[in-house]
Design a protein around this motif. Sequence first.
Motif, PDB file in Angstrom:
ATOM      1  N   MET A   1     -60.443  -2.493  31.167  1.00  0.00           N
ATOM      2  CA  MET A   1     -60.695  -1.891  29.834  1.00  0.00           C
ATOM      3  C   MET A   1     -60.376  -0.933  28.830  1.00  0.00           C
ATOM      4  N   ALA A   2     -59.716  -0.625  30.311  1.00  0.00           N
ATOM      5  CA  ALA A   2     -58.660   1.297  30.478  1.00  0.00           C
ATOM      6  C   ALA A   2     -57.562   1.255  29.363  1.00  0.00           C
ATOM      7  N   CYS A   3     -56.990   0.016  29.015  1.00  0.00           N
ATOM      8  CA  CYS A   3     -56.348   0.360  27.857  1.00  0.00           C
ATOM      9  C   CYS A   3     -57.026   0.830  26.343  1.00  0.00           C
ATOM     10  N   LEU A   4     -57.348   0.006  26.525  1.00  0.00           N
ATOM     11  CA  LEU A   4     -58.553   0.113  24.898  1.00  0.00           C
ATOM     12  C   LEU A   4     -59.468   1.545  25.158  1.00  0.00           C
ATOM     13  N   HIS A   5     -59.898   1.612  25.983  1.00  0.00           N
ATOM     14  CA  HIS A   5     -60.550   3.511  25.327  1.00  0.00           C
ATOM     15  C   HIS A   5     -59.632   4.236  26.075  1.00  0.00           C
ATOM     16  N   GLY A   6     -58.285   4.702  26.900  1.00  0.00           N
ATOM     17  CA  GLY A   6     -57.326   5.367  26.542  1.00  0.00           C
ATOM     18  C   GLY A   6     -56.664   5.498  25.138  1.00  0.00           C
ATOM     19  N   CYS A   7     -56.533   4.362  24.158  1.00  0.00           N
ATOM     20  CA  CYS A   7     -55.824   5.056  23.524  1.00  0.00           C
ATOM     21  C   CYS A   7     -56.174   5.948  22.456  1.00  0.00           C
ATOM     22  N   PRO A   8     -55.198   6.776  22.261  1.00  0.00           N
ATOM     23  CA  PRO A   8     -55.818   7.829  21.315  1.00  0.00           C
ATOM     24  C   PRO A   8     -55.891   7.669  19.937  1.00  0.00           C
ATOM     25  N   ALA A   9     -55.216   6.295  19.570  1.00  0.00           N
ATOM     26  CA  ALA A   9     -55.619   6.221  18.126  1.00  0.00           C
ATOM     27  C   ALA A   9     -56.271   5.329  18.153  1.00  0.00           C
ATOM     28  N   LYS A  10     -56.991   5.046  18.963  1.00  0.00           N
ATOM     29  CA  LYS A  10     -58.283   4.030  18.680  1.00  0.00           C
ATOM     30  C   LYS A  10     -57.646   2.433  18.176  1.00  0.00           C
ATOM     31  N   ALA A  11     -56.267   2.275  18.449  1.00  0.00           N
ATOM     32  CA  ALA A  11     -55.457   1.254  18.108  1.00  0.00           C
ATOM     33  C   ALA A  11     -56.044  -0.554  18.221  1.00  0.00           C
ATOM     34  N   ILE A  12     -56.292  -0.048  19.364  1.00  0.00           N
ATOM     35  CA  ILE A  12     -56.587  -1.147  20.125  1.00  0.00           C
ATOM     36  C   ILE A  12     -57.448  -2.175  20.589  1.00  0.00           C
ATOM     37  N   GLN A  13     -57.832  -3.199  20.175  1.00  0.00           N
ATOM     38  CA  GLN A  13     -59.095  -3.935  19.895  1.00  0.00           C
ATOM     39  C   GLN A  13     -59.376  -4.635  20.867  1.00  0.00           C
ATOM     40  N   TYR A  14     -60.587  -5.627  20.893  1.00  0.00           N
ATOM     41  CA  TYR A  14     -60.807  -6.634  21.804  1.00  0.00           C
ATOM     42  C   TYR A  14     -61.479  -7.860  20.895  1.00  0.00           C
ATOM     43  N   GLY A  15     -60.931  -9.187  19.542  1.00  0.00           N
ATOM     44  CA  GLY A  15     -61.659  -9.593  19.071  1.00  0.00           C
ATOM     45  C   GLY A  15     -62.187  -9.245  18.079  1.00  0.00           C
ATOM     46  N   LYS A  16     -63.836  -9.518  17.026  1.00  0.00           N
ATOM     47  CA  LYS A  16     -64.219  -8.093  16.455  1.00  0.00           C
ATOM     48  C   LYS A  16     -65.212  -7.249  16.967  1.00  0.00           C
ATOM     49  N   GLY A  17     -65.546  -7.405  18.013  1.00  0.00           N
ATOM     50  CA  GLY A  17     -67.030  -6.414  18.266  1.00  0.00           C
ATOM     51  C   GLY A  17     -66.531  -5.567  18.997  1.00  0.00           C
ATOM     52  N   THR A  18     -64.805  -4.865  19.478  1.00  0.00           N
ATOM     53  CA  THR A  18     -64.991  -3.241  19.902  1.00  0.00           C
ATOM     54  C   THR A  18     -64.558  -2.773  18.746  1.00  0.00           C
ATOM     55  N   ARG A  19     -64.870  -3.231  17.495  1.00  0.00           N
ATOM     56  CA  ARG A  19     -63.560  -2.496  16.111  1.00  0.00           C
ATOM     57  C   ARG A  19     -65.226  -0.993  15.640  1.00  0.00           C
ATOM     58  N   LYS A  20     -66.373  -1.234  15.857  1.00  0.00           N
ATOM     59  CA  LYS A  20     -67.576  -0.510  15.673  1.00  0.00           C
ATOM     60  C   LYS A  20     -68.605  -0.305  16.989  1.00  0.00           C
ATOM     61  N   LYS A  21     -67.916  -0.140  17.983  1.00  0.00           N
ATOM     62  CA  LYS A  21     -67.826   0.654  19.436  1.00  0.00           C
ATOM     63  C   LYS A  21     -67.115   2.167  19.005  1.00  0.00           C
ATOM     64  N   GLY A  22     -67.677   2.544  20.669  1.00  0.00           N
ATOM     65  CA  GLY A  22     -66.980   4.387  21.052  1.00  0.00           C
ATOM     66  C   GLY A  22     -66.266   3.363  21.705  1.00  0.00           C
TER      67      GLY A  22
END
Length: 247
Positions: A217-238
């Motif tokens: 999840m380095a990609c997800l956490h490091g995205c400056p635009a918060k554009a990367i998601q994994y499924g639907k569950g990460t959209r509402k998570k920090g």
Amino acid sequence: MIVYFSATGNSRWVAQQLAALTGDVLCDIADSLKEGRLPVLPDDTERVGVVFPIHSWYAPAPVLGFLSRLSVPASAYRYAVCTCGDDVGKGMSRLSRHFPLDAAWSVQMPNTYVPMFNLDAPELARQKVEDACIRLPRIAEAVLAKKQVWDVHEGGFPRLKTYVVQPLFIHCYIGTKAFQVEDACISCGLCERNCPVSAIRLVDGRPVWSDACIHCMACLHGCPAKAIQYGKGTRKKGRYRLEDYLI
């Protein structure tokens, strides 16, 4: 020497703190694997440390592959420090069967695996980092004295977690189909550069994942635009940044 593997920064920070306390040299396992080289340890090497994150109660595959090829002098003191959100299961014991250890520790750090869990509350995350700041000097002191220590928090049902749940999790859950890139993507390429296993390439400015992905999840956490998601569950998570919790 301290060799380390890190994705979201927890294990890198731990390795850096230990290196500062022991005076040992750091070696990034991810960089070594990408460059196709292994560090050469002199015959008089006194100690070799391994720092890595626990992934589903075991060491990540790149760490195992690296250690299987690393030549360590027989006289060297060998130790490992793993970072974990909670517990380690039998992960460290299992590792020691393949890479014998004189000492081992676990260090709790903020949880980062948001596809399955929530991020720790800020207060808990900050407390974990503060506790680590107290724990690491004690670990370094023991390392410098070459003490035989096994201070690892295995948690409940450790054998079940490492030997039954972990293989099933890797086989059934680790995949790339659920990764999504939203329109907020700015094609900065940070996800490609930050991936520790080179599992991402940009296609038409958007990241595409290969089967080499280890779900760090380095990609997800490091995205400056918060554009990367994994499924639907990460959209509402920090998103996690260790720097937010450093003293």
